[in-house]
Design a protein around this motif. Structure first.
Motif, PDB file in Angstrom:
ATOM      1  N   GLN A 120      18.708 -25.921 -20.128  1.00 17.27           N
ATOM      2  CA  GLN A 120      18.230 -27.296 -20.080  1.00 17.27           C
ATOM      3  C   GLN A 120      19.242 -28.137 -20.863  1.00 17.27           C
ATOM      4  N   ILE A 121      18.887 -29.358 -21.261  1.00 22.80           N
ATOM      5  CA  ILE A 121      19.765 -30.126 -22.133  1.00 22.80           C
ATOM      6  C   ILE A 121      19.540 -29.674 -23.564  1.00 22.80           C
ATOM      7  N   TYR A 122      20.544 -29.040 -24.157  1.00 27.85           N
ATOM      8  CA  TYR A 122      20.514 -28.554 -25.533  1.00 27.85           C
ATOM      9  C   TYR A 122      19.557 -27.390 -25.755  1.00 27.85           C
ATOM     10  N   ASN A 123      19.036 -26.782 -24.714  1.00 20.70           N
ATOM     11  CA  ASN A 123      18.169 -25.604 -24.838  1.00 20.70           C
ATOM     12  C   ASN A 123      18.468 -24.641 -23.700  1.00 20.70           C
ATOM     13  N   ALA A 124      18.000 -23.418 -23.857  1.00 14.72           N
ATOM     14  CA  ALA A 124      18.260 -22.414 -22.828  1.00 14.72           C
ATOM     15  C   ALA A 124      17.221 -21.309 -22.887  1.00 14.72           C
ATOM     16  N   TYR A 139      15.675 -28.161 -29.284  1.00 16.05           N
ATOM     17  CA  TYR A 139      14.276 -28.616 -29.180  1.00 16.05           C
ATOM     18  C   TYR A 139      13.389 -27.445 -28.792  1.00 16.05           C
ATOM     19  N   ASN A 140      12.692 -26.865 -29.766  1.00 14.82           N
ATOM     20  CA  ASN A 140      11.938 -25.639 -29.487  1.00 14.82           C
ATOM     21  C   ASN A 140      10.820 -25.842 -28.478  1.00 14.82           C
ATOM     22  N   PHE A 141      10.343 -27.100 -28.292  1.00 13.60           N
ATOM     23  CA  PHE A 141       9.267 -27.314 -27.330  1.00 13.60           C
ATOM     24  C   PHE A 141       9.788 -27.330 -25.888  1.00 13.60           C
ATOM     25  N   ARG A 142      11.098 -27.336 -25.691  1.00 12.61           N
ATOM     26  CA  ARG A 142      11.634 -27.270 -24.330  1.00 12.61           C
ATOM     27  C   ARG A 142      11.815 -25.834 -23.851  1.00 12.61           C
ATOM     28  N   ASP A 143      12.236 -24.948 -24.753  1.00 14.48           N
ATOM     29  CA  ASP A 143      12.552 -23.577 -24.333  1.00 14.48           C
ATOM     30  C   ASP A 143      11.366 -22.629 -24.425  1.00 14.48           C
ATOM     31  N   GLY A 144      10.188 -23.149 -24.807  1.00 15.53           N
ATOM     32  CA  GLY A 144       8.976 -22.339 -24.832  1.00 15.53           C
ATOM     33  C   GLY A 144       8.723 -21.606 -26.123  1.00 15.53           C
ATOM     34  N   GLU A 180      15.522 -30.268 -16.517  1.00 13.22           N
ATOM     35  CA  GLU A 180      16.230 -30.704 -17.716  1.00 13.22           C
ATOM     36  C   GLU A 180      15.513 -30.342 -19.007  1.00 13.22           C
ATOM     37  N   TYR A 181      14.182 -30.424 -19.020  1.00 12.68           N
ATOM     38  CA  TYR A 181      13.441 -30.242 -20.261  1.00 12.68           C
ATOM     39  C   TYR A 181      12.388 -29.138 -20.188  1.00 12.68           C
ATOM     40  N   ALA A 182      12.356 -28.349 -19.140  1.00 11.92           N
ATOM     41  CA  ALA A 182      11.285 -27.355 -18.996  1.00 11.92           C
ATOM     42  C   ALA A 182      11.795 -26.126 -18.252  1.00 11.92           C
ATOM     43  N   GLY A 183      11.052 -25.029 -18.397  1.00  8.98           N
ATOM     44  CA  GLY A 183      11.406 -23.787 -17.724  1.00  8.98           C
ATOM     45  C   GLY A 183      10.218 -23.197 -17.003  1.00  8.98           C
ATOM     46  N   TRP A 195       6.758 -23.504 -19.096  1.00 13.23           N
ATOM     47  CA  TRP A 195       6.801 -23.895 -20.504  1.00 13.23           C
ATOM     48  C   TRP A 195       7.705 -25.122 -20.619  1.00 13.23           C
ATOM     49  N   GLY A 196       7.691 -25.758 -21.785  1.00 15.85           N
ATOM     50  CA  GLY A 196       8.583 -26.887 -22.004  1.00 15.85           C
ATOM     51  C   GLY A 196       7.890 -28.227 -21.962  1.00 15.85           C
TER      52      GLY A 196
END
Length: 430
Positions: A120-124, A139-144, A180-183, A195-196
């Motif tokens: 994602q943006i700044y997460n994976a 951002y821990n709330f984006r990567d679950g 971009e912000y979720a998985g 998640w995300g």
């Protein structure tokens, strides 16, 4: 450079130098396991779907990554590697991060277990051989993971709680993808877990991962998911019988005209229904993959043709006189086997190893508006948010597009023509 606050995508791009132009590969096709072996013998584009298989070992540049300014790949040693911009915890280990960095192994995941990776943006996220999902980034709330991680190291995603909570570890996942912000991922029982960030990007409101509700029962014949793809702000899903669903889809989405953000409620992509597998005549082409960027999208048909749509003609690859909002076949493309959209353009690979592409008038990746052959002898490729990257049969890697942090190597700066990547990417050679 300090860590960014929780700001919008366009504000984030402004901070990294992308704002004002129209990460790495969003893979167009993810074959996934089903409960029984299946092979369609009718259409040329069909392929076997393995029965009861684990996650495929996807060595190479990552399919499904939408990171900004960062290249990502799965190494032949079973580890995740990132290059270019690696701070914001993108490498999972803050002390060695920075700008314009050569490939670095992501920290926190045991060696040799990674099968897929998505950004994602700044997460994976990464998927390991046992079907568990790892998350890391700013951002821990984006990567679950939903909680700070010691030293920025990757941690496993749990069900309904943060990584350090008491929920069960999410397991038996066989394919992952991201907006971009979720998985999201497909579980071996055919259920979808996500998640995300929840508001319009396909994530969930609770911490950790939760099951996506509202899809047809996967235990019923024809209802099992066989394809998952995170586009710009929405996910696409294809069932075994050929129906295409989406969820998410806040502004600038990749959906055909008339479809709106559904949050976490899956809905049929009704404008594509004439090409659903169950709706076409025997021998007629049907949809096998769907993807998209900002205000543009495309569907790959089983005969190698491509449908396109967009908010303006430059986003369709069909020329200036097209009706952009209506999904229509791109007449100059054929024998296409896969496609991957970035922000404002798409790369496509045909059966002869030719990489083709087209982009909007503001394409960050510098592709022409009309479909053009970009290179030959290509064995793998990725479409980033602002760049394109591919490997040729001789093992060399090439890139093109906006390059402020070295995602396609040094020197930095926009590349309007193909250029050999300066980094040694041998670890992700396919």
């Amino acid at each position: 450079m300090s860590k960014p606050s929780n700001i919008s995508r366009r504000q984030c791009l402004a901070a990294t130098g992308l704002f004002g132009l129209a990460t790495f590969v969003g893979a167009a096709q993810i074959p996934v396991a089903t409960s029984a072996a299946y092979k369609d013998k009718t259409h040329a584009r069909s392929e076997a779907i393995p029965a009861n298989a684990g996650p495929p070992f996807a060595v190479g540049v990552s399919k499904n990554s939408r990171m900004v300014d960062t290249g990502m790949g799965v190494g032949n040693d079973g580890n995740v590697y990132v290059w270019g911009l690696t701070f914001y915890e993108i490498n999972g280990d803050i002390p060695t991060s920075g700008w314009q960095k050569p490939p670095q192994k992501v920290a926190g995941i045991p060696d040799g277990i990674v099968r897929q990776a998505t950004g994602q943006i700044y997460n994976a996220n990464a998927l390991d051989k046992d079907g568990t999902v790892w998350g890391w980034g700013s951002y821990n709330f984006r990567d679950g993971t939903d909680a700070p991680k010691p030293n920025g190291n990757a941690k496993q995603v749990r069900i309904n709680t943060a990584w350090n909570g008491s929920g069960a570890i999410l397991d038996k996942i066989i394919a992952i993808s991201s907006t971009e912000y979720a998985g999201a991922g497909i579980r071996s029982d055919g259920t979808i877990w996500h998640w995300g960030y929840p508001l319009g990007y396909g994530g969930n409101a609770a911490p950790g991962a939760s099951q996506l509700a509202g899809l047809p029962d996967p235990s019923v014949a024809g209802n099992r998911p066989i394809y998952l793809k995170g586009a710009y702000t929405n996910f696409f899903l294809i069932l075994e019988r050929g129906d295409v669903y989406y969820w998410g889809g806040i502004g600038g989405n990749s959906l055909p005209s008339g479809l709106l953000d559904t949050g976490a409620t899956p809905r049929l992509v009704s404008p594509l229904a004439p090409w659903f597998k169950r709706n076409v005549a025997p021998g007629a082409p049907y949809i096998v993959a769907v993807d998209g960027g900002i205000n543009m999208g495309g569907a790959l048909l089983s005969n190698g043709q491509v449908l396109s749509w967009g908010t303006d003609a430059s986003r369709t690859g069909r020329g200036p006189t097209t009706t952009p909002t209506v999904p229509t076949v791109v007449p100059s493309l054929s024998q296409i086997k896969s496609m991957q959209f970035g922000f404002t353009g798409v790369a496509l690979l045909n059966g002869d190893g030719e990489l083709w592409g087209y982009g909007a008038s503001d394409d960050y990746g510098q592709f022409p508006q009309n479909p053009t052959r970009i290179d030959t002898g290509v064995v793998e490729y990725g479409s980033g948010q602002g760049f394109y990257l591919w490997q040729k049969s001789d093992g060399s890697f090439w890139g093109r597009g906006y390059n402020p942090q070295g995602a396609i190597g040094l020197p930095i700066g926009t590349q309007i023509a193909n250029r050999k990547v300066s980094w040694d990417l041998g670890m992700v050679t396919k």
